[in-house]
Design an enzyme around this catalytic site. Structure first.
Site, mmCIF file in Angstrom:
data_model
loop_
_atom_site.group_PDB
_atom_site.id
_atom_site.type_symbol
_atom_site.label_atom_id
_atom_site.label_comp_id
_atom_site.label_asym_id
_atom_site.label_seq_id
_atom_site.Cartn_x
_atom_site.Cartn_y
_atom_site.Cartn_z
ATOM 1 N N LYS A 164 46.896 38.957 15.869
ATOM 2 C CA LYS A 164 48.248 38.441 15.608
ATOM 3 C C LYS A 164 49.189 38.987 16.665
ATOM 4 O O LYS A 164 49.135 40.177 17.000
ATOM 5 C CB LYS A 164 48.684 38.902 14.224
HETATM 6 C C1 R5P Z 1 54.960 43.421 8.965
HETATM 7 O O1 R5P Z 1 55.765 43.880 8.178
HETATM 8 C C2 R5P Z 1 53.894 42.611 8.512
HETATM 9 O O2 R5P Z 1 52.677 42.772 9.156
HETATM 10 C C3 R5P Z 1 54.205 41.136 8.378
HETATM 11 O O3 R5P Z 1 53.132 40.589 7.700
HETATM 12 C C4 R5P Z 1 54.378 40.362 9.645
HETATM 13 O O4 R5P Z 1 55.359 40.922 10.444
HETATM 14 C C5 R5P Z 1 54.649 38.877 9.399
HETATM 15 O O5 R5P Z 1 55.789 38.707 8.686
HETATM 16 P P1 R5P Z 1 57.111 38.084 9.324
HETATM 17 O O6 R5P Z 1 56.835 36.652 9.542
HETATM 18 O O7 R5P Z 1 58.166 38.329 8.293
HETATM 19 O O8 R5P Z 1 57.364 38.793 10.608
#
Ligand code: R5P
Length: 297
Positions: free
Chosen positions: A204
């Protein structure tokens, strides 16, 4: 004792037809074992090769983030639209009905809270035995390339990769970009490639406007993009569209869905972009149409 097979005529073995051999649909994943491929198929939809991951693991270091105060009331109804959910084991056990049938990506690193001045100082926070017990398809771990805890977080990831490979559980490397790092394609190429080289099943990262297609091209396993901070819905749909058009295998989106005024409509619009290549203008119309309908319960 089963009865002897008396059926006539002779069984049809069709020796002239070669056994079916279909390459696995996910980039870089053809040589994985059956269990791992099966778990990855509960994260990525084999029809599109992409995923809408609904991320609500933010509480692992932020506590009850806006929109996540009541996961049972506000998030569970959205899970029907997600290919997979990303959450902590505490939320999974306490708040997600075990009848949920999509993929589960389990947050597996943690340590410092939002009150700490070094968020990168994470350790592995879930054992692989626990991940298997919870029927996780993948474990997710932050990796801080170039950060203060680079070595430690890379080591967290490689340990999870080793344990996950033993049990057929995938590892999602989450490239966490420290405040001191520049969020450009050069950095994303470096970070994602290192994670893939060291064994992550998929990675990611953040979308960058300039050269994102070089990030996906240089990474031998699928890339999903983080949603990031809340944007106007039209912009978030555009972000998702640009990412998948430039080679991302989907989104791992949290705030841009659950902080929307109409999360139910937003996740369906995101699905349309990710799985059907719907252009952002059309997806935004879909969002608006769905916003006027009662949310599903
Ligand atoms: C971090 O807090 C987490 O890994 C989240 O799952 C990730 O950042 C994705 O969430 P967002 O779309 O809110 O950034």
């Amino acid at each position: 004792m089963p009865e002897a097979d008396q059926s006539q005529p002779a069984k049809d073995y069709r020796p002239e037809i070669a056994p079916r051999r279909e390459p696995f649909f996910l980039k870089g994943s053809n040589e994985l074992d059956w269990g791992m491929k099966n778990r990855l198929s509960s994260i990525f939809d084999p029809r599109s090769g992409r995923t809408v991951m609904l991320a609500f693991d933010h509480g692992y270091f932020q506590g009850p983030t806006t929109g996540l105060e009541r996961i049972d009331l506000d998030i569970v109804p959205l899970t029907r639209w997600a290919d997979t959910i990303m959450c902590t084991r505490g939320i999974l056990r306490s708040s997600i009905p075990p009848t949920y049938r999509g993929g589960v990506v389990l947050r597996a690193s943690g340590g410092p809270s939002i009150l700490s001045d070094d968020l990168s100082n994470e350790e592995i926070a879930v054992s692989m035995e626990e991940a298997v017990r919870l029927n996780a398809a993948a474990v997710a771990v932050q990796v801080y390339i170039g950060g203060k805890s680079e070595r430690q977080t890379v080591h967290n990831m490689t340990r999870l990769v080793d344990q996950g490979n033993r049990h057929g559980v995938a590892t999602l490397a989450v490239t966490a970009v420290g405040r001191e790092m520049t969020r450009d394609a050069r950095y994303m190429r470096l970070a994602t490639r290192i994670c893939a080289e060291l064994g992550a099943s998929y990675v990611k990262t953040y979308f960058v406007d300039d050269g994102f297609e070089t990030v996906t091209a240089a990474c031998p396993v699928p890339i999903v993009i983080a949603g990031g901070k809340k944007l106007p819905e039209r912009d978030a749909l555009e972000l998702a569209y640009k990412a998948v058009q430039q080679g991302a295998a989907g989104v791992d989106m949290g705030r841009n869905i659950f902080q929307s005024e109409h999360p139910d409509a937003m996740i369906q619009a995101v699905r349309s972009v990710v799985h059907e290549d719907t252009p952002p203008a059309r997806a935004y119309e879909l969002f608006q149409d769905l916003s006027h309908q009662p949310a599903s319960v």
